[in-house]
Design a protein around this motif. Structure first.
Motif, PDB file in Angstrom:
ATOM      1  N   SER A 109      -0.192  -0.933  -3.229  1.00 38.27           N
ATOM      2  CA  SER A 109      -0.560  -0.322  -4.502  1.00 38.27           C
ATOM      3  C   SER A 109      -2.071  -0.153  -4.610  1.00 38.27           C
ATOM      4  N   GLU A 113      -3.737  -0.252 -10.039  1.00 36.19           N
ATOM      5  CA  GLU A 113      -2.392  -0.727 -10.372  1.00 36.19           C
ATOM      6  C   GLU A 113      -2.308  -2.243 -10.268  1.00 36.19           C
ATOM      7  N   SER A 129       6.267  -1.745 -10.097  1.00 38.64           N
ATOM      8  CA  SER A 129       5.746  -0.551  -9.454  1.00 38.64           C
ATOM      9  C   SER A 129       6.742   0.590  -9.597  1.00 38.64           C
TER      10      SER A 129
END
Length: 220
Positions: A109, A113, A129
């Motif tokens: 990620s 994030e 996610s």
């Protein structure tokens, strides 16, 4: 949530630990206070430091991430746990969520994030996610949808909220949804919050599964 968020990281891959350390070091409101290379050490460091959030890899020696999650929830229930995984390990999602995980994040990620997931978990919210959400749905067998409570809940959403829910269930991130419907990312976050509230969901997977059960994802 004010002040510095304290984080314990556990991953048996030193390169992953180094990368996450490098990502979090310049973030003003997050401090990495300890690192571990196995699950048992992760539990011990978490109990010792009492961080706001523990980042746990799934596959670790001595004690895996799921076992460490259970131990942390028992010994330090105030600590929020975000599970780190690689693409394709979504079979662990249900086990982690049922074990009390506050989030599920892919190791690849983006930096933004990762920080967002830590802040969300520390604030008492669940974060998954978007790509994991899509994987979970793809693994679910097709079912015949009949009218029921899920459809009643979805009918309480505005047309914009239903649109956001469909895009969320397709695995799009907030930023991608914003581009798709031509609004700001902040506006999308507000819509997602309202969707979760109206549907009584804690995370993207729950919302996406409800969307699927209600027939929202069926082709027209």
């Amino acid at each position: 949530m004010t002040g510095i968020l304290r984080v314990v990281l556990a991953d048996d891959d030193s390169l992953i630990r180094t990368a996450i350390d490098a990502i979090l070091r310049p973030v003003d409101d997050i401090e990495l206070v300890a690192q571990a290379a196995d699950g048992r050490a992760a539990v011990e460091l978490t109990v010792r430091h009492r961080p706001d959030v523990a980042l746990l890899d799934i596959q670790m020696p001595v004690m895996d991430g799921l076992a460490a999650l259970r131990e942390i929830r028992r010994a330090a229930p105030a600590v929020r746990v975000v599970v780190l995984t690689t693409f394709g390990e979504d079979e662990y999602v249900t086990q982690a969520l049922s074990g009390g995980a506050a989030g599920f994040l892919l190791k690849e990620s983006a930096a933004e994030e990762l920080a967002y997931a830590i802040r969300a978990a520390a604030a008492g919210n669940a974060y998954l996610s978007p790509r994991i959400t899509r994987q979970v749905l793809d693994r679910m067998p097709a079912t015949t949808v009949r009218p029921g409570p899920d459809q009643t809940l979805v009918e309480g959403l505005s047309s914009r909220e239903r649109e956001v829910l469909i895009l969320l269930a397709q695995g799009l991130s907030n930023a991608e949804i914003a581009q798709q419907i031509f609004v700001s990312e902040g506006t999308v976050k507000t819509h997602v919050y309202r969707v979760f509230t109206k549907l009584n969901c804690e995370n993207r997977v729950q919302a996406a599964m409800l969307a699927q059960r209600s027939g929202l994802l069926d082709p027209p």
